[in-house]
Design an enzyme around this catalytic site. Structure first.
Site, PDB file in Angstrom:
ATOM      1  N   ARG A 173       0.760  -1.411   0.211  1.00  0.00           N
ATOM      2  CA  ARG A 173      -0.002  -0.126  -0.033  1.00  0.00           C
ATOM      3  C   ARG A 173       0.706   1.332  -0.141  1.00  0.00           C
ATOM      4  O   ARG A 173       0.273   2.429   0.385  1.00  0.00           O
ATOM      5  CB  ARG A 173      -1.001  -0.083   1.235  1.00  0.00           C
ATOM      6  N   LYS A 231       2.531  11.307 -11.395  1.00  0.00           N
ATOM      7  CA  LYS A 231       1.574  10.633 -12.163  1.00  0.00           C
ATOM      8  C   LYS A 231       2.329   9.108 -12.420  1.00  0.00           C
ATOM      9  O   LYS A 231       3.477   9.305 -13.014  1.00  0.00           O
ATOM     10  CB  LYS A 231       1.112  11.063 -13.521  1.00  0.00           C
ATOM     11  N   GLU A 243       8.212  17.786 -25.393  1.00  0.00           N
ATOM     12  CA  GLU A 243       7.681  18.308 -23.919  1.00  0.00           C
ATOM     13  C   GLU A 243       8.308  19.764 -23.462  1.00  0.00           C
ATOM     14  O   GLU A 243       7.601  20.369 -22.825  1.00  0.00           O
ATOM     15  CB  GLU A 243       7.936  17.221 -23.021  1.00  0.00           C
ATOM     16  N   LYS A 247       6.656  22.921 -14.223  1.00  0.00           N
ATOM     17  CA  LYS A 247       5.952  21.730 -14.026  1.00  0.00           C
ATOM     18  C   LYS A 247       5.711  21.860 -12.528  1.00  0.00           C
ATOM     19  O   LYS A 247       4.452  21.445 -11.972  1.00  0.00           O
ATOM     20  CB  LYS A 247       6.575  20.444 -14.513  1.00  0.00           C
ATOM     21  N   GLU A 293      -5.020  17.255 -10.983  1.00  0.00           N
ATOM     22  CA  GLU A 293      -5.658  17.694 -12.224  1.00  0.00           C
ATOM     23  C   GLU A 293      -7.090  17.828 -12.023  1.00  0.00           C
ATOM     24  O   GLU A 293      -7.943  17.357 -12.857  1.00  0.00           O
ATOM     25  CB  GLU A 293      -5.122  16.563 -13.187  1.00  0.00           C
ATOM     26  N   ARG A 313      -3.701  21.375 -14.113  1.00  0.00           N
ATOM     27  CA  ARG A 313      -2.684  20.623 -14.563  1.00  0.00           C
ATOM     28  C   ARG A 313      -2.963  19.934 -15.957  1.00  0.00           C
ATOM     29  O   ARG A 313      -1.983  19.538 -16.660  1.00  0.00           O
ATOM     30  CB  ARG A 313      -2.757  19.444 -13.529  1.00  0.00           C
ATOM     31  N   ASN A 368      -1.207  18.622 -20.869  1.00  0.00           N
ATOM     32  CA  ASN A 368      -1.480  17.570 -21.833  1.00  0.00           C
ATOM     33  C   ASN A 368      -1.583  18.263 -23.210  1.00  0.00           C
ATOM     34  O   ASN A 368      -2.310  17.513 -23.887  1.00  0.00           O
ATOM     35  CB  ASN A 368      -2.642  16.734 -21.389  1.00  0.00           C
ATOM     36  N   HIS A 394      -1.654  15.658 -26.151  1.00  0.00           N
ATOM     37  CA  HIS A 394      -1.560  14.627 -25.689  1.00  0.00           C
ATOM     38  C   HIS A 394      -2.691  13.433 -26.210  1.00  0.00           C
ATOM     39  O   HIS A 394      -2.715  12.438 -26.297  1.00  0.00           O
ATOM     40  CB  HIS A 394      -1.262  14.265 -24.111  1.00  0.00           C
ATOM     41  N   HIS A 396      -1.599  10.182 -27.894  1.00  0.00           N
ATOM     42  CA  HIS A 396      -2.125   9.018 -27.102  1.00  0.00           C
ATOM     43  C   HIS A 396      -2.881   8.101 -28.167  1.00  0.00           C
ATOM     44  O   HIS A 396      -2.576   6.790 -28.130  1.00  0.00           O
ATOM     45  CB  HIS A 396      -2.843   9.119 -25.857  1.00  0.00           C
ATOM     46  N   HIS A 403       6.494   8.579 -27.451  1.00  0.00           N
ATOM     47  CA  HIS A 403       5.689   9.428 -26.711  1.00  0.00           C
ATOM     48  C   HIS A 403       5.845  11.014 -27.367  1.00  0.00           C
ATOM     49  O   HIS A 403       4.685  11.534 -27.630  1.00  0.00           O
ATOM     50  CB  HIS A 403       5.733   9.417 -25.396  1.00  0.00           C
TER      51      HIS A 403
HETATM   52  P1  NAD Z   1      11.612   5.521 -22.664  1.00  0.00           P
HETATM   53  O1  NAD Z   1      11.367   5.316 -20.889  1.00  0.00           O
HETATM   54  O2  NAD Z   1      11.044   4.415 -23.214  1.00  0.00           O
HETATM   55  O3  NAD Z   1      12.979   5.725 -22.854  1.00  0.00           O
HETATM   56  C1  NAD Z   1      13.468   5.836 -24.130  1.00  0.00           C
HETATM   57  C2  NAD Z   1      14.572   5.073 -24.578  1.00  0.00           C
HETATM   58  O4  NAD Z   1      15.763   5.808 -24.099  1.00  0.00           O
HETATM   59  C3  NAD Z   1      14.524   3.607 -24.214  1.00  0.00           C
HETATM   60  O5  NAD Z   1      14.832   2.572 -24.961  1.00  0.00           O
HETATM   61  C4  NAD Z   1      15.236   3.468 -22.685  1.00  0.00           C
HETATM   62  O6  NAD Z   1      15.703   2.255 -22.413  1.00  0.00           O
HETATM   63  C5  NAD Z   1      16.498   4.309 -23.166  1.00  0.00           C
HETATM   64  N1  NAD Z   1      17.456   5.229 -22.233  1.00  0.00           N
HETATM   65  C6  NAD Z   1      16.863   5.695 -21.191  1.00  0.00           C
HETATM   66  N2  NAD Z   1      17.803   6.122 -20.578  1.00  0.00           N
HETATM   67  C7  NAD Z   1      18.782   6.338 -21.614  1.00  0.00           C
HETATM   68  C8  NAD Z   1      20.238   6.796 -21.750  1.00  0.00           C
HETATM   69  N3  NAD Z   1      20.582   7.639 -20.722  1.00  0.00           N
HETATM   70  N4  NAD Z   1      21.055   6.431 -22.575  1.00  0.00           N
HETATM   71  C9  NAD Z   1      20.654   5.594 -23.504  1.00  0.00           C
HETATM   72  N5  NAD Z   1      19.316   5.150 -23.742  1.00  0.00           N
HETATM   73  C10 NAD Z   1      18.632   5.262 -22.491  1.00  0.00           C
HETATM   74  O7  NAD Z   1      10.921   6.716 -23.084  1.00  0.00           O
HETATM   75  P2  NAD Z   1      10.719   8.238 -22.313  1.00  0.00           P
HETATM   76  O8  NAD Z   1      10.556   9.140 -23.513  1.00  0.00           O
HETATM   77  O9  NAD Z   1      11.747   8.442 -21.441  1.00  0.00           O
HETATM   78  O10 NAD Z   1       9.273   8.174 -21.605  1.00  0.00           O
HETATM   79  C11 NAD Z   1       7.962   8.120 -22.201  1.00  0.00           C
HETATM   80  C12 NAD Z   1       7.323   7.419 -21.135  1.00  0.00           C
HETATM   81  O11 NAD Z   1       6.903   8.588 -20.363  1.00  0.00           O
HETATM   82  C13 NAD Z   1       5.752   7.117 -21.845  1.00  0.00           C
HETATM   83  O12 NAD Z   1       5.146   5.875 -21.474  1.00  0.00           O
HETATM   84  C14 NAD Z   1       4.770   8.342 -21.368  1.00  0.00           C
HETATM   85  O13 NAD Z   1       3.522   7.715 -21.431  1.00  0.00           O
HETATM   86  C15 NAD Z   1       5.484   8.538 -20.225  1.00  0.00           C
HETATM   87  N6  NAD Z   1       4.920   9.865 -19.524  1.00  0.00           N
HETATM   88  C16 NAD Z   1       4.805  10.166 -18.363  1.00  0.00           C
HETATM   89  C17 NAD Z   1       4.778  11.302 -17.683  1.00  0.00           C
HETATM   90  C18 NAD Z   1       4.042  11.523 -16.121  1.00  0.00           C
HETATM   91  O14 NAD Z   1       3.951  12.553 -16.012  1.00  0.00           O
HETATM   92  N7  NAD Z   1       4.116  10.451 -15.613  1.00  0.00           N
HETATM   93  C19 NAD Z   1       4.731  12.370 -18.333  1.00  0.00           C
HETATM   94  C20 NAD Z   1       5.246  12.516 -19.893  1.00  0.00           C
HETATM   95  C21 NAD Z   1       5.540  11.196 -20.395  1.00  0.00           C
HETATM   96  N1  GLY Z   2       2.459  14.967 -18.071  1.00  0.00           N
HETATM   97  C1  GLY Z   2       1.385  15.631 -17.698  1.00  0.00           C
HETATM   98  C2  GLY Z   2       1.299  15.484 -16.258  1.00  0.00           C
HETATM   99  O1  GLY Z   2       2.157  15.421 -15.438  1.00  0.00           O
HETATM  100  O2  GLY Z   2       0.091  16.045 -15.699  1.00  0.00           O
END
Ligand code: NAD
Ligand code: GLY
Length: 362
Positions: free
Chosen positions: A120, A142, A184, A226, A236, A240, A244, A247, A251, A264
């Site tokens: 939890r 998130k 972003e 942010k 949100e 907030r 998006n 997005h 998405h 993404h």
């Molecule tokens: P990712 O986590 O898939 O990383 C991109 C690629 O880079 C992967 O292959 C990873 O293994 C590689 N990688 C990571 N660090 C590296 C490094 N230093 N050197 C070499 N390779 C490296 O993608 P991302 O763009 O980081 O994140 C996208 C994800 O984040 C999506 O799932 C999206 O929905 C999510 N997201 C979440 C939020 C939130 O607020 N929680 C906001 C925006 C996006």
């Molecule tokens: N990436 C959008 C949020 O964190 O609200």
């Protein structure tokens, strides 16, 4: 090193940004409740950075285990999430053990969700290693996994205790991933920070060349934006949602094409152009505003047209969006460059026409 705070009363936490931070375990020490941690990472990041982090944690007396997941958006699912629980239970992690997510947004989102659920809720630290995760996903709490019918549909709001963005890790990031992160970064300028957008227009090539000073500035400014939005509206209920921009369309591209086909950030860039077209249809943006946004995204080597899916498929996928209220789609649009608004005013026909204008061969 630069630091800032996400102000959330007793759940406030620092974000540290700078070079060589992976080799400063003292940054972590104060945030560990007990001298036990589990590092969640993936098969790409582990060979690059895991050993260093483990050795550094051990050097301050922390007992540490790791969970190395397969790499990719298509693994942001229940089955892979369960691999984290297997390691947590198998190594007798307690509720006070800290989970450290080392990687991009996929690892951060899954690690955070696992931390929210395990017994939890266990303490959680983000060490983002992609530009996208350093400017966006590691901040704000998130966490989620994907469902075949929709992105990030299963998850929780769960804040980390600490975010450490070591900008040196960006040196190993593929160019395509760097560009995805820029989508972003540009978003913050478009939705609420016109001076930052103007700075980006002047400094984009420095970011593409990975100039450390320019990257540190862009990451800090993005996190400051942010942090301010999250502090004002953690769950949100209001503003907030403006984070998006692009997005809802994006998405739909990610889900419609199959997770991982489009990055993404790439999907967000094309989605931003669809949102810009709709904003122009309302008379809020001029055609030269739309061209300005397109030019910046193109310079960042991002797509400005969407995936070739039928417009009706876009609409169907978009109907699952988390901003749908009483069955009505609410979209983030631009009242002006630098000022976003959440609107439910667009008719289905207007949305379809904006999408159609940004499809290949439109
Ligand atoms: P990712 O986590 O898939 O990383 C991109 C690629 O880079 C992967 O292959 C990873 O293994 C590689 N990688 C990571 N660090 C590296 C490094 N230093 N050197 C070499 N390779 C490296 O993608 P991302 O763009 O980081 O994140 C996208 C994800 O984040 C999506 O799932 C999206 O929905 C999510 N997201 C979440 C939020 C939130 O607020 N929680 C906001 C925006 C996006
Ligand atoms: N990436 C959008 C949020 O964190 O609200």
């Amino acid at each position: 090193m630069q630091s800032l705070t996400v102000e959330l009363a007793e759940r406030s936490y620092p974000i540290h940004i700078g070079r060589g931070l992976l080799d400063m375990p003292q940054l972590l020490a104060g945030s560990l409740q007990r001298k036990k941690a589990v590092v969640v990472t993936n098969t790409t990041v582990a060979p690059l950075y895991l050993d260093r982090l483990l050795v550094n944690l051990q050097s301050i007396g922390v007992q540490v285990v790791s969970a190395v997941l397969p790499d990719g958006e298509r693994y942001k699912d229940w089955q892979t999430l369960n691999q984290i629980f297997d390691v947590l239970l198998g190594s007798r992690c307690e509720r006070s053990t800290t989970l450290i997510a080392l990687g991009g947004g996929v690892i951060g989102d899954m690690g955070g969700f696992a931390a929210a659920c395990y017994q939890r809720g266990m303490p959680f630290i983000q060490i983002p290693t992609t530009l996208l995760s350093q400017v966006d996903s590691s901040v704000g709490g998130k966490t989620a996994i994907n469902h075949p019918l929709g992105k990030n549909m299963i998850g929780a709001f769960y804040q980390p205790r600490l975010v450490i963005a070591d900008t040196d890790t960006l040196n190993t990031l593929p160019d395509r991933e760097l560009s995805a992160g820029l989508a972003e970064v540009i978003k913050y300028g478009l939705i609420r920070d016109l001076p930052f957008l103007e700075w980006l227009e002047l400094n984009l090539e420095r970011l593409l060349a990975r100039d450390p000073e320019a990257l540190a500035y862009a990451i800090h400014r993005s996190c400051a934006n942010k942090a301010e939005v999250v502090a004002a509206d953690e769950r949100e209920a209001g503003d907030r949602a403006l984070l998006n921009l692009g997005h809802t369309f994006g998405h739909a591209i990610e889900t419609g094409m199959g997770y991982g086909e489009w990055l993404h950030g790439e999907a967000v860039a094309a989605g931003t152009m669809m949102a810009a077209e709709l904003s122009a249809a309302f008379g809020w943006l001029t055609h030269s505003d739309v061209a300005r946004i397109e030019a910046l995204l193109q310079r960042a080597r991002l797509p400005v047209v969407g995936a070739e899916l039928p417009v009706e498929r876009y609409l169907d996928l978009m109907s699952h969006d988390k901003k749908v209220e009483d069955g009505r789609l609410r979209l983030v649009l631009l009242e002006a460059v630098g000022k976003a608004v959440l609107s439910d005013k667009a008719s289905e026909a207007q949305i379809m026409s904006a999408i159609a204008r940004r499809l290949p061969n439109a």
